[in-house]
Design a protein around this motif. Structure first.
Motif, short mmCIF file in Angstrom:
data_model
loop_
_atom_site.label_atom_id
_atom_site.label_comp_id
_atom_site.label_asym_id
_atom_site.label_seq_id
_atom_site.Cartn_x
_atom_site.Cartn_y
_atom_site.Cartn_z
N TRP A 106 -12.53 15.52 17.62
CA TRP A 106 -12.82 14.99 18.96
C TRP A 106 -14.29 14.60 19.10
O TRP A 106 -14.62 13.54 19.65
N SER A 107 -15.19 15.41 18.61
CA SER A 107 -16.62 15.09 18.68
C SER A 107 -16.94 13.84 17.87
O SER A 107 -17.74 12.98 18.30
N ARG A 108 -16.31 13.69 16.69
CA ARG A 108 -16.57 12.51 15.87
C ARG A 108 -16.09 11.24 16.55
O ARG A 108 -16.76 10.20 16.51
N ARG A 109 -14.91 11.30 17.21
CA ARG A 109 -14.41 10.11 17.92
C ARG A 109 -15.30 9.73 19.08
O ARG A 109 -15.52 8.54 19.36
N LEU A 110 -15.83 10.74 19.77
CA LEU A 110 -16.77 10.43 20.87
C LEU A 110 -18.03 9.77 20.34
O LEU A 110 -18.53 8.79 20.91
N GLU A 111 -18.60 10.26 19.26
CA GLU A 111 -19.81 9.67 18.69
C GLU A 111 -19.57 8.25 18.21
O GLU A 111 -20.41 7.36 18.41
N GLU A 112 -18.41 7.99 17.58
CA GLU A 112 -18.10 6.63 17.14
C GLU A 112 -17.95 5.68 18.32
O GLU A 112 -18.40 4.53 18.27
N GLY A 113 -17.32 6.15 19.40
CA GLY A 113 -17.17 5.29 20.57
C GLY A 113 -18.49 4.96 21.22
O GLY A 113 -18.74 3.82 21.63
N VAL A 114 -19.40 5.94 21.30
CA VAL A 114 -20.72 5.68 21.89
C VAL A 114 -21.51 4.71 21.04
O VAL A 114 -22.17 3.79 21.55
#
Length: 278
Positions: A106-114
């Motif tokens: 979940w943290s990785r997906r948030l960082e990629e989206g940002v």
């Protein structure tokens, strides 16, 4: 014997337990998988694990399983803001939740989206409008003058100027400007007359439409205006006749001049009322 009785009495008293939500109620809705939501619609932080309820679109905490038998559920919540009288329970309350996403993912997906959002920029090119070239003074005057006026001005200048010779096509600075203006207006005279005629026709059509609109509006309100004028004249005439013959015999009497003025006003109102009633 006395000690055992005291222990039994102490054990029979209910102990204070830690408050927990032990409801076995389950929503009839199918289980909600966290992977089916967008990364920004749920929060897997252990301190505040929650998600956006699909039924009411509000953030709702998740009751995490503490034993092997227990399952993750959405806590009971309402669709109205806090403090609302007679709140309605959201159908998503007690809905089973399947947490099939790890905190790292979940943290990785948030960082990629940002990162993707920050690197995005508009590809549209905003071109500045090109400034229009201002017309020359002769071009501005040509739209205001006709061919006859410019020709007479050119002839008057050549007659009074010794340096200008129209037959030899020699002119001074002012004479050359007058010659160019006369030729320009002569060449564009038909287009100017056509544009002027078109403008006059449009202005006439506009004035005619305004006149028809006024006449139509007056036709709709003429009856009401006439009735109002008749009623106003009738009320004024009745008031004057009442003042001419007061109800009390010992009341103030009118003088001859006042009576004459009153009779003249009554005659004028009677004539106007007769004209309006026709």
């Amino acid at each position: 014997m006395t000690a055992s009785v005291c222990e039994r009495e102490i054990e029979t008293v209910s102990r204070q337990r830690k408050r927990r939500a032990r409801s076995r109620t389950t929503s009839p809705l199918p289980p909600l998988a966290v992977s089916s939501l967008q990364p920004h619609e749920y929060d897997l932080d252990p301190a505040c694990i929650s998600l956006v309820c699909p039924s009411c679109r509000t953030w709702v905490p998740i009751r995490v399983a503490r034993t092997e038998r227990a399952t993750a559920k959405l806590v009971p919540h309402h669709t109205e803001p806090a403090g609302t009288e007679d709140p309605v329970r959201c159908p998503g309350s007690h809905r089973l939740v399947t947490i099939d996403v790890t905190v790292a993912r979940w943290s990785r997906r948030l960082e990629e989206g940002v990162a993707e959002t920050n690197g995005r920029r508009s590809s549209r090119v905003m071109r500045k409008p090109k400034p229009t070239v201002a017309p020359a003074v002769m071009q501005i005057m040509a739209s205001l003058l006709d061919a006859t006026v410019t020709r007479r001005a050119y002839e008057a200048h050549t007659q009074g100027c010794s340096a200008c010779t129209p037959s030899a096509d020699t002119h001074c600075v002012d004479g050359a400007r007058f010659a160019y203006l006369a030729a320009h207006t002569q060449r564009h005279e038909p287009a100017r007359k056509a544009a002027l005629a078109k403008w006059e026709k449009q202005a006439e059509c506009y004035e005619r439409s305004r006149w028809c609109e006024r006449e139509l509006g007056w036709t709709k309100t003429a009856g009401a205006v006439r009735r109002a004028d008749v009623q106003r004249a009738h009320d004024a005439l009745a008031a004057m006749l009442q003042s001419l013959s007061p109800k009390q015999a010992d009341g103030p009497q009118l003088t001859d001049w006042e009576r004459a003025d009153l009779m003249s006003a009554i005659t004028t109102l009677a004539t106007r009322l007769d004209q309006l009633s026709r």
